[in-house]
Design a protein around this motif. Structure first.
Motif, PDB file in Angstrom:
ATOM      1  N   HIS A 158       0.799  -1.094   0.234  1.00 26.59           N
ATOM      2  CA  HIS A 158       0.206   0.097   0.015  1.00 26.59           C
ATOM      3  C   HIS A 158       0.735   1.156   0.105  1.00 26.59           C
ATOM      4  O   HIS A 158       0.234   2.414  -0.107  1.00 26.59           O
ATOM      5  CB  HIS A 158      -0.879   0.062   1.134  1.00 26.59           C
ATOM      6  N   SER A 214      -1.604   5.302  -8.113  1.00 31.03           N
ATOM      7  CA  SER A 214      -3.013   5.217  -8.478  1.00 31.03           C
ATOM      8  C   SER A 214      -3.731   6.280  -7.779  1.00 31.03           C
ATOM      9  O   SER A 214      -4.750   6.496  -7.946  1.00 31.03           O
ATOM     10  CB  SER A 214      -3.454   3.699  -7.994  1.00 31.03           C
ATOM     11  N   TYR A 215      -3.261   6.471  -6.325  1.00 30.19           N
ATOM     12  CA  TYR A 215      -3.708   7.624  -5.682  1.00 30.19           C
ATOM     13  C   TYR A 215      -3.855   8.629  -6.349  1.00 30.19           C
ATOM     14  O   TYR A 215      -5.100   9.719  -6.456  1.00 30.19           O
ATOM     15  CB  TYR A 215      -3.206   7.737  -4.397  1.00 30.19           C
ATOM     16  N   HIS A 248       0.908   1.974  -6.041  1.00 29.29           N
ATOM     17  CA  HIS A 248      -0.030   2.253  -5.229  1.00 29.29           C
ATOM     18  C   HIS A 248      -0.480   3.738  -5.214  1.00 29.29           C
ATOM     19  O   HIS A 248      -1.328   4.266  -5.121  1.00 29.29           O
ATOM     20  CB  HIS A 248      -0.159   1.596  -3.894  1.00 29.29           C
TER      21      HIS A 248
END
Length: 92
Positions: free
Chosen positions: A43, A51-52, A48
Motif C-alpha cells: 500500500h 493510483s491515488y 499504489h
C-alpha cells in the motif's frame, strides 16, 4: 469487476504458474508489486501511490468538467457543450 481486474482474475491460474513469485495472500493481489519485486508494504509502493494520484485527478476532472457546466446549462435549459465537458462527456 470488468476490464483489467476481470482479465487478471481470468488469467490467475496461468499467471500463478508462469510467475511463481505471486503470493496467495492479500499482498499477492498487487500484481505490479509482485512482477517488479517490490518487497515492502504494497500500500506504500510507487504503483499504489500513483493510483491515488490518478484517482484524485479523475475526481478533479469530473468536478471541473461537469458540475459547473451542467449546472449552468440546466439553469438556461440548454445542452451542456462548453469547457472540459465538450471532451469529457461521461454518461453519469
Amino acid at each position: 469487476m470488468y476490464g483489467i481486474p476481470l482479465t487478471i482474475c481470468q488469467l490467475g491460474i496461468w499467471l500463478g504458474t508462469t510467475f511463481p513469485l505471486l503470493k496467495d495472500t492479500h499482498a499477492g493481489g498487487h500484481l505490479w508489486n509482485d512482477l517488479t519485486g517490490w518487497s515492502g508494504d504494497p500500500h506504500l509502493s510507487p504503483f499504489h501511490l500513483a493510483s491515488y494520484v490518478a484517482i484524485g485527478a479523475g475526481f478533479w476532472l469530473i468536478v471541473a468538467a461537469t458540475w459547473k457546466v451542467l449546472h449552468e446549462a440546466a439553469q438556461k435549459d440548454k445542452l451542456a457543450t462548453a469547457g472540459l465537458y465538450a471532451w469529457v462527456c461521461h454518461p453519469q
